[in-house]
Design an enzyme around this catalytic site. Sequence first.
Site, PDB file in Angstrom:
ATOM      1  CD  GLU A  56      -2.600   1.268   2.649  1.00 11.48           C
ATOM      2  OE1 GLU A  56      -2.886   0.192   3.225  1.00 11.48           O
ATOM      3  OE2 GLU A  56      -2.934   2.373   3.094  1.00 11.48           O
ATOM      4  NE  ARG A  60      -0.552   8.243   5.468  1.00 13.97           N
ATOM      5  CZ  ARG A  60      -0.513   7.373   6.459  1.00 13.97           C
ATOM      6  NH1 ARG A  60       0.437   7.447   7.370  1.00 13.97           N
ATOM      7  NH2 ARG A  60      -1.412   6.428   6.556  1.00 13.97           N
ATOM      8  CE  LYS A  96      -6.682   2.371   7.453  1.00 11.82           C
ATOM      9  NZ  LYS A  96      -5.698   3.148   6.697  1.00 11.82           N
TER      10      LYS A  96
HETATM   11  C1  3PG Z   1      -2.718   3.930   8.307  1.00 10.09           C
HETATM   12  O1  3PG Z   1      -2.744   4.810   7.476  1.00 10.09           O
HETATM   13  O2  3PG Z   1      -3.279   2.865   8.110  1.00 10.09           O
HETATM   14  C2  3PG Z   1      -2.033   4.175   9.609  1.00 10.09           C
HETATM   15  O3  3PG Z   1      -1.502   5.451   9.667  1.00 10.09           O
HETATM   16  C3  3PG Z   1      -1.005   3.182   9.913  1.00 10.09           C
HETATM   17  O4  3PG Z   1      -0.806   3.177  11.254  1.00 10.09           O
HETATM   18  P1  3PG Z   1       0.571   2.680  11.881  1.00 10.09           P
HETATM   19  O5  3PG Z   1       1.572   3.720  11.510  1.00 10.09           O
HETATM   20  O6  3PG Z   1       0.298   2.613  13.364  1.00 10.09           O
HETATM   21  O7  3PG Z   1       0.892   1.339  11.309  1.00 10.09           O
END
Ligand code: 3PG
Length: 213
Positions: free
Chosen positions: A42, A46, A130
């Site tokens: 994925e 960002r 999700k």
């Molecule tokens: C996402 O976008 O799914 C989260 O920001 C991921 O979270 P994590 O950094 O705790 O894995």
Amino acid sequence: MSTDLSTRLQSAPVVPLVGEDDPATAVAVTKALAAGGLTVIEVVLRSDNAQAGMEAILAQTEGLAVGAGTVLTLDQAKSVVASGAQFIVCPGLVDNIAEYCLAEGIPFFPGTMTAGEVQRAYAMGLREVKFFPAALAGGVPMLKAFSSVFREMRFMPTGGVSAGNLTEFLSVPSVIACGGSWLTPANAIAAGEYDKVTALASEAVAIAKSVRP
Ligand code: 3PG
């Protein structure tokens, strides 16, 4: 969900987040993850060059399923799909993106964290969501509570998942896969220590195999 994605997630139910701004680094990180056995990637939108990074990954790697995450608008969704994204992940549930993905048959994982959001996704015809941010939204107990009422729903917990709690999350039968950024630590990547990324990916694959042989 497409058969390809479903088959991949059955054999390695872990989705690493790739968020590098530099496309060449995004490709190197993805190759390191793939070397550890993770084939569903994925790319999170960002940074300014995130989509260029996804395009570079698609052009320079083979045998992976590459999707886009942190998709916030319908225009972004259409743009990444035009660039080859094989699935879309959003932090929340947005009607126009959901309708577009459903109409086009694009695997779509909108973020949900309440029963109301899961039920709205269900009513729209979605059967995969999700669960975000998984740890803050109640973690495994919340997933079990959702699973008992939304029997057809499948969840991808993301947000606070790590090697330390992966076993617990993957032990929930309704969990399709877990996503997270613990597999792509910024400090290791900045230092060019891609072997560490591969080791984290291998560790996640081993944990997944021990839970779901
Ligand atoms: C996402 O976008 O799914 C989260 O920001 C991921 O979270 P994590 O950094 O705790 O894995």
